[in-house]
Enzyme design. Sequence first.
Site, mmCIF file in Angstrom:
data_model
loop_
_atom_site.group_PDB
_atom_site.id
_atom_site.type_symbol
_atom_site.label_atom_id
_atom_site.label_comp_id
_atom_site.label_asym_id
_atom_site.label_seq_id
_atom_site.Cartn_x
_atom_site.Cartn_y
_atom_site.Cartn_z
ATOM 1 N N LYS A 120 56.129 54.474 79.679
ATOM 2 C CA LYS A 120 55.369 55.350 80.224
ATOM 3 C C LYS A 120 53.812 55.129 80.164
ATOM 4 O O LYS A 120 53.414 56.150 79.308
ATOM 5 C CB LYS A 120 55.805 56.666 80.349
ATOM 6 N N PRO A 147 89.878 58.691 61.885
ATOM 7 C CA PRO A 147 90.603 58.622 62.823
ATOM 8 C C PRO A 147 91.119 60.039 62.952
ATOM 9 O O PRO A 147 91.094 60.977 62.166
ATOM 10 C CB PRO A 147 91.755 57.823 62.254
#
Length: 270
Positions: free
Chosen positions: A99, A231
């Site tokens: 930007k 996990p």
Amino acid sequence: MDQLQIKDLEMFAYHGLFPSEKELGQKFIVSAILSYDMTKAATDLDLTASVHYGELCQQWTTWFQETSEDLIETVAYKLVERTFESYPLVQEMKLELKKPWAPVHLSLDTCSVTIHRRKQRAFIALGSNMGDKQANLKQAIDKLRARGIHILKESSVLATEPWGGVEQDSFANQVVEVETWLPAQDLLETLLAIESELGRVREVHWGPRLIDLDLLFVEDQILYTDDLILPHPYIAERLFVLESLQEIAPHFIHPILKQPIRNLYDALKK
């Protein structure tokens, strides 16, 4: 992995917090690196096995200009999201949105944000013991697909006894292997949102549930937070989970136990 680079694509749009940004607009600059296997495109001259960068730049421009967002983070994220949706062969993407006319009232070359995402393989356990159980599982899978999560494999649906000591009806259980560019935490939030949409109410721990979506593995990630453990901590204790996993991924190795799923299944079954 092979990479396609697009550098400094200029676009004019109306993104920004300030009213003047939304009224007058400004210049934005996009650069990106897209990773995918280019072998088939290179050897077979097959454009469908490649990313048409001309079309992609046009699509980015259209997507970029069709809304007015407050934050450039939002715009950059949407570009990444829609690129993955439109080009399934892309495995990884790093996009920078600059930007240069940012209204900071100081000498400045540019402000920019960078979003980096990679597709990952994950395993999700589904369960239901209320209403039409199999229909509930199917609805959950359909909602995963609707969110851009690619279903790679589905295990058979198993009828199982409840786990956790609460007296209740039997379960229909299943495991799916998916591919997604969502980070683990975002994937978990997506699963929770789907549970909520399907009407799950959390009242009794390990109690009856219309739908239950558990994130088992995300690649070989090991993670411990207040919201997510990877996990899943009970995989090696639940025979019905291991049975479904070994059906679709018997050689997947548990990243903590360092054992393939088929070995964990055989050991628990004994």
